[in-house]
Design an enzyme around this catalytic site. Structure first.
Site, PDB file in Angstrom:
ATOM      1  N   TYR A 129     -16.437 -50.666 158.757  1.00  0.00           N
ATOM      2  CA  TYR A 129     -16.328 -49.748 159.887  1.00  0.00           C
ATOM      3  C   TYR A 129     -17.062 -48.430 159.648  1.00  0.00           C
ATOM      4  O   TYR A 129     -17.684 -47.889 160.565  1.00  0.00           O
ATOM      5  CB  TYR A 129     -14.858 -49.481 160.220  1.00  0.00           C
ATOM      6  CG  TYR A 129     -14.175 -50.619 160.937  1.00  0.00           C
ATOM      7  CD1 TYR A 129     -14.738 -51.193 162.072  1.00  0.00           C
ATOM      8  CD2 TYR A 129     -12.955 -51.116 160.497  1.00  0.00           C
ATOM      9  CE1 TYR A 129     -14.110 -52.233 162.744  1.00  0.00           C
ATOM     10  CE2 TYR A 129     -12.314 -52.153 161.163  1.00  0.00           C
ATOM     11  CZ  TYR A 129     -12.896 -52.710 162.278  1.00  0.00           C
ATOM     12  OH  TYR A 129     -12.270 -53.744 162.938  1.00  0.00           O
ATOM     13  N   ILE A 144     -15.941 -57.292 166.233  1.00  0.00           N
ATOM     14  CA  ILE A 144     -15.067 -57.403 165.061  1.00  0.00           C
ATOM     15  C   ILE A 144     -13.610 -57.215 165.466  1.00  0.00           C
ATOM     16  O   ILE A 144     -12.726 -57.975 165.050  1.00  0.00           O
ATOM     17  CB  ILE A 144     -15.470 -56.379 163.984  1.00  0.00           C
ATOM     18  CG1 ILE A 144     -16.791 -56.797 163.324  1.00  0.00           C
ATOM     19  CG2 ILE A 144     -14.373 -56.239 162.923  1.00  0.00           C
ATOM     20  CD1 ILE A 144     -17.425 -55.715 162.467  1.00  0.00           C
ATOM     21  N   SER A 146     -12.288 -60.871 164.958  1.00  0.00           N
ATOM     22  CA  SER A 146     -11.724 -60.908 163.605  1.00  0.00           C
ATOM     23  C   SER A 146     -10.338 -60.279 163.538  1.00  0.00           C
ATOM     24  O   SER A 146      -9.392 -60.891 163.011  1.00  0.00           O
ATOM     25  CB  SER A 146     -12.660 -60.192 162.624  1.00  0.00           C
ATOM     26  OG  SER A 146     -13.930 -60.797 162.587  1.00  0.00           O
ATOM     27  N   GLU A 147     -10.202 -59.052 164.042  1.00  0.00           N
ATOM     28  CA  GLU A 147      -8.907 -58.373 163.961  1.00  0.00           C
ATOM     29  C   GLU A 147      -7.863 -59.048 164.845  1.00  0.00           C
ATOM     30  O   GLU A 147      -6.685 -59.125 164.477  1.00  0.00           O
ATOM     31  CB  GLU A 147      -9.049 -56.899 164.353  1.00  0.00           C
ATOM     32  CG  GLU A 147     -10.048 -56.102 163.529  1.00  0.00           C
ATOM     33  CD  GLU A 147      -9.581 -55.782 162.113  1.00  0.00           C
ATOM     34  OE1 GLU A 147      -8.585 -56.377 161.640  1.00  0.00           O
ATOM     35  OE2 GLU A 147     -10.237 -54.936 161.480  1.00  0.00           O
ATOM     36  N   ALA A 148      -8.277 -59.562 165.988  1.00  0.00           N
ATOM     37  CA  ALA A 148      -7.338 -60.284 166.856  1.00  0.00           C
ATOM     38  C   ALA A 148      -6.856 -61.562 166.192  1.00  0.00           C
ATOM     39  O   ALA A 148      -5.708 -61.977 166.389  1.00  0.00           O
ATOM     40  CB  ALA A 148      -7.994 -60.594 168.197  1.00  0.00           C
TER      41      ALA A 148
END
Length: 282
Positions: A132, A178, A182-184
């Site tokens: 990030y 992302i 990815s985070e979900a």
């Protein structure tokens, strides 16, 4: 926008049969919150075929080689433009994506990724990495807390990646993809927040962001807890939606029940020593 409390979790996990030799696909054309959830759950299933569970949470693979190291996800926006994103199955990191006859690799993508992914087309190494901090800098020094999410933003991100527009639009697009892929996949709360914003937008709240930052620590402590009767060796600090500090200290926390994937750690039985088997999280 409907506010969701920090401890809101989706109790029901719906597994779906996913053929192992095909990509995971998600099209925004005709998409609903329900079809987005199905996509995320299919991705979780594909990432954890044959892996163990800890406190009923699937654990990601501790290693993989060659093409087996990567999961391809094809995303299509409202305009019918598609990109194929490559995820590392060990940590759900985005490492590269393909748009047409060109593949774009983040600066910190491994040599193995470059060697095995998207063979036979042009490869471009991007000047920024996939964490990030690097992406926010490349996106014009904008924090992800100020980048809106929602279906329309996913569509715009796909379009910017497809056309690979110059400037800050592609790193900003990575930040959107992302978080919404990815985070979900890692957190049910993030999955839920995105699924609610089909025709609206939202900015990540402090709870949303603190979960992202703490995924590695939560994964570590949940696996340590197996040797400590469910108690963490160290508390994990998070934030509520209102930005109040809160601490997770054991596996009975609703926060733990809202985690959908664990990063693999090898725990020394009888001690609190833990060895991370993958890269640090975003």
């Amino acid at each position: 926008m409907r506010s969701i409390g920090f401890y809101s979790v989706l109790a029901l996990y719906v597994g779906a049969h996913v053929t192992e030799d095909v990509d995971i696909n998600f099209s925004l054309i005709g998409a609903t919150g329900a079809t987005y959830k199905t996509f995320i759950r299919n991705l979780r299933t594909k990432l954890t075929v044959g892996t163990p569970r800890v406190y009923d949470i699937p654990v990601l693979r501790n290693a993989a080689a060659g093409l087996a190291r990567f999961q391809l996800v094809t995303l299509t926006n409202y305009n019918g433009e598609s990109v194929t994103v490559a995820l590392d199955v060990v940590n759900v990191y985005v490492v590269a994506y393909r748009a047409g006859n060109t593949a774009y690799f983040l600066a910190d993508a491994s040599t193995e990724a470059n060697n095995v992914l998207f063979a036979g087309i042009n490869h471009v190494r991007l000047p920024y990495g996939g964490n990030y901090d690097g992406l926010e800098t490349a996106a014009g020094r904008i924090s992800r807390e100020n980048i809106e999410l929602g279906f329309s933003e996913i569509s715009s991100a796909i379009g910017n990646m497809f056309r690979h527009n110059p400037g800050t639009s592609v790193p900003r697009a990575f930040i959107v993809i992302i978080q919404t892929v990815s985070e979900a996949a890692r957190f049910k709360y993030i999955e839920q927040r995105v699924s609610e914003n089909v025709g609206t937008k939202f900015k990540p709240d402090p709870a949303f962001l603190s979960l992202q930052n703490a995924w590695g620590s939560l994964s570590e402590q949940i696996q340590i807890a197996q040797t400590r009767g469910g108690e963490f060796a160290r508390p994990v600090e998070l934030r509520t939606v209102s930005n109040t500090p809160t601490f997770v200290t054991n596996v009975n926390s609703p926060v733990v029940k809202g985690i959908a994937l664990l990063l693999y750690f090898r725990v020394n039985v009888g001690t609190d020593n833990v060895f991370a088997m993958s890269l640090s999280t975003y």
